[in-house]
Every structure is written in C-alpha cells, then in structure tokens.
Design a protein around this motif. Structure first.
Motif, PDB file in Angstrom:
ATOM      1  N   GLU A  48      22.539  42.335  48.595  1.00 42.63           N
ATOM      2  CA  GLU A  48      21.488  41.621  47.865  1.00 42.63           C
ATOM      3  C   GLU A  48      22.088  40.580  46.620  1.00 42.63           C
ATOM      4  O   GLU A  48      21.598  39.529  46.499  1.00 42.63           O
ATOM      5  N   LEU A  49      22.851  41.202  46.041  1.00 43.37           N
ATOM      6  CA  LEU A  49      23.572  40.621  44.784  1.00 43.37           C
ATOM      7  C   LEU A  49      24.630  39.723  45.211  1.00 43.37           C
ATOM      8  O   LEU A  49      25.040  39.006  44.268  1.00 43.37           O
ATOM      9  N   GLY A  50      24.927  39.496  46.509  1.00 42.18           N
ATOM     10  CA  GLY A  50      25.762  38.335  46.833  1.00 42.18           C
ATOM     11  C   GLY A  50      27.337  38.718  46.275  1.00 42.18           C
ATOM     12  O   GLY A  50      28.258  37.762  46.038  1.00 42.18           O
ATOM     13  N   ILE A  51      27.616  39.816  46.139  1.00 47.11           N
ATOM     14  CA  ILE A  51      28.889  40.367  45.655  1.00 47.11           C
ATOM     15  C   ILE A  51      29.694  40.965  46.923  1.00 47.11           C
ATOM     16  O   ILE A  51      29.336  41.686  47.616  1.00 47.11           O
ATOM     17  N   GLU A  52      30.907  40.165  47.141  1.00 49.71           N
ATOM     18  CA  GLU A  52      31.771  40.461  48.064  1.00 49.71           C
ATOM     19  C   GLU A  52      33.085  41.014  47.642  1.00 49.71           C
ATOM     20  O   GLU A  52      33.359  41.023  46.695  1.00 49.71           O
ATOM     21  N   LEU A  53      33.254  42.264  47.985  1.00 51.00           N
ATOM     22  CA  LEU A  53      34.467  43.049  47.543  1.00 51.00           C
ATOM     23  C   LEU A  53      35.515  42.850  48.419  1.00 51.00           C
ATOM     24  O   LEU A  53      35.579  42.720  49.581  1.00 51.00           O
ATOM     25  N   ILE A 111      33.646  45.574  39.676  1.00 51.79           N
ATOM     26  CA  ILE A 111      33.877  44.888  40.999  1.00 51.79           C
ATOM     27  C   ILE A 111      34.925  45.490  41.571  1.00 51.79           C
ATOM     28  O   ILE A 111      35.230  45.915  42.783  1.00 51.79           O
ATOM     29  N   ASN A 112      36.046  45.381  40.740  1.00 53.78           N
ATOM     30  CA  ASN A 112      37.152  45.858  41.246  1.00 53.78           C
ATOM     31  C   ASN A 112      37.483  47.525  41.637  1.00 53.78           C
ATOM     32  O   ASN A 112      37.951  47.804  42.383  1.00 53.78           O
ATOM     33  N   ILE A 113      36.559  47.982  40.752  1.00 53.60           N
ATOM     34  CA  ILE A 113      36.447  49.650  40.920  1.00 53.60           C
ATOM     35  C   ILE A 113      35.691  49.860  42.157  1.00 53.60           C
ATOM     36  O   ILE A 113      36.142  50.794  43.020  1.00 53.60           O
ATOM     37  N   LEU A 114      34.659  49.130  42.396  1.00 54.81           N
ATOM     38  CA  LEU A 114      33.836  49.290  43.632  1.00 54.81           C
ATOM     39  C   LEU A 114      34.701  48.982  44.847  1.00 54.81           C
ATOM     40  O   LEU A 114      34.554  49.630  45.864  1.00 54.81           O
ATOM     41  N   ALA A 115      35.536  47.894  44.768  1.00 59.38           N
ATOM     42  CA  ALA A 115      36.556  47.856  46.107  1.00 59.38           C
ATOM     43  C   ALA A 115      37.277  49.026  46.347  1.00 59.38           C
ATOM     44  O   ALA A 115      37.574  49.089  47.346  1.00 59.38           O
ATOM     45  N   THR A 116      37.881  49.401  45.249  1.00 58.72           N
ATOM     46  CA  THR A 116      38.785  50.601  45.500  1.00 58.72           C
ATOM     47  C   THR A 116      38.067  51.658  45.923  1.00 58.72           C
ATOM     48  O   THR A 116      38.559  52.600  46.844  1.00 58.72           O
ATOM     49  N   MET A 117      36.876  52.009  45.375  1.00 60.40           N
ATOM     50  CA  MET A 117      36.036  53.132  45.815  1.00 60.40           C
ATOM     51  C   MET A 117      35.824  52.950  47.386  1.00 60.40           C
ATOM     52  O   MET A 117      35.932  53.998  48.165  1.00 60.40           O
ATOM     53  N   LEU A 156      26.370  46.527  35.796  1.00 60.83           N
ATOM     54  CA  LEU A 156      26.531  46.194  37.158  1.00 60.83           C
ATOM     55  C   LEU A 156      26.466  47.906  38.064  1.00 60.83           C
ATOM     56  O   LEU A 156      25.585  47.532  39.170  1.00 60.83           O
ATOM     57  N   MET A 157      26.548  48.664  37.382  1.00 61.19           N
ATOM     58  CA  MET A 157      26.780  50.263  38.064  1.00 61.19           C
ATOM     59  C   MET A 157      25.032  50.302  38.607  1.00 61.19           C
ATOM     60  O   MET A 157      24.786  50.905  39.648  1.00 61.19           O
ATOM     61  N   VAL A 158      24.431  50.080  37.314  1.00 64.07           N
ATOM     62  CA  VAL A 158      22.848  50.502  37.533  1.00 64.07           C
ATOM     63  C   VAL A 158      22.235  49.637  38.645  1.00 64.07           C
ATOM     64  O   VAL A 158      21.385  49.635  39.484  1.00 64.07           O
TER      65      VAL A 158
END
Length: 194
Positions: A48-53, A111-117, A156-158
């Motif tokens: 929904e946010l258009g974020i690609e990891l 964003i980088n943390i989300l990709a690693t997670m 971003l986390m929220v």
C-alpha cells in the motif's frame, strides 16, 4: 431510536469481529499463537505504501545482519545505504544536513532494516512487535533534536506495523561520527510470532 442504533452497532461490531478472525491482516484479527494484537499485515502495508524491499547487501565488517534467539529477532545497526550498497545520506546533521534530511536518513535505515528482517524470517507478517530501537544521529556538538531525526525511522515502523506493534522502547542519541560519515544508524530488537 437510540436502542435501534445501539443494536445496529453491536451487530456490525460482532460481524466485523467474526470476519476479522477469518481473514488475517484485517484490523483486529490475530493469528493463533501470536503474542501481540494483530493490527495489520505488514507485507500488505508495504504494498500500500509503495515500498519495495531490496535484497540486503552483505555486512561491511565482521558481523551478521540479524540473529534469532528464541522468539526475539536482533537486527544489527543499519545505516542509510542505498539498494546498490552505495552510501546514502552522508553528512553531519546540523552542519551539512537539515533535521528533515536526517529524518530521511533514519527512514532509509528503516527500509534497510525491513529488508534484512524479511531475509531473516521470510515474511514481515511473522513479526509480533517492535521491542527496542537504538537510534544514533551523526550530529554537531550541542545538537538536541535526535528524537525528531529518529522519528523518520519510528514513523515508518508505525506506518508498516500499526500504532501498537510499530512502537517500542527507544533511545535516540547523538554521535561524534558514524561509519562512512552517514547521518544515522539504527539498531532494533523484535518479537516474533510463534
């Protein structure tokens, strides 16, 4: 009339709760065995946010990006490197960069943390909640807006995990320097669903 409206609200609430229990990712639905209330599917929110990891680049020193111990995911400090591993958001906040640019750096750390997670656990939907954030800001001496800068990460986390699961304990501190002269670095701990 008031009694009829109250009954309608009760029926709608019960129907919504039943539907939420059948469809994961709907607000209020909670997968079995989860430790924290399920507010939203993080994977759906990213779309929904258009974020690609991106695929996280390998660590630049002697460490690993994430470690799982029990139901806790420990994520190493992440800087605002770009998807191609080039440095991002370099400079000292309060000298080379504005507070808003510092916030953008902290958001890129997120964003980088989300990709690693995702690489570590397979899907962000396995995350129950954020437990702790340690945010570092490369700033001039006397700088006092570290919490505002690290809000770039926290907001971003929220947005991704929801109001309850996306907030945890937090420290936001100033540093005399950070690796690669980057503006921010963020380290986190997370609770995973069983």
């Amino acid at each position: 009339m008031l009694e009829i409206l109250s009954r309608r609200r009760l029926i709608r609430g019960a129907a919504g709760a039943s539907l939420a229990s059948l469809i994961p990712g709907i607000a209020g639905a909670q997968p079995k065995g989860s430790a924290a209330p399920w507010q939203v599917s993080p994977e759906a929110r990213l779309r929904e946010l258009g974020i690609e990891l991106h695929t996280p680049p390998p660590p630049v020193a002697t460490y690993v990006g994430a470690v799982i111990v029990g139901n806790t995911l420990y994520v190493a400090g992440h800087t605002p490197r770009m998807p191609d591993a080039s440095p991002g958001h370099q400079g000292i906040v309060g000298q080379d960069l504005t507070v808003e640019e510092g916030q953008a750096a902290a958001r890129q750390c997120g964003i980088n943390i989300l990709a690693t997670m995702r690489a570590a656990v397979g899907s962000l939907d396995r995350v129950a909640r954020l437990v702790r954030t340690f945010g570092m800001v490369n700033a001039v001496p006397g700088f006092s807006e570290q919490p505002t800068v690290i809000n770039g990460f926290s907001d971003l986390m929220v947005d991704v995990f929801g109001e309850e699961a996306g907030k945890g304990t937090r420290a936001a501190v100033g540093m005399g320097s950070l690796p690669g002269n980057m503006a921010a670095e963020v380290e986190t701990f997370w609770e995973l669903r069983s």
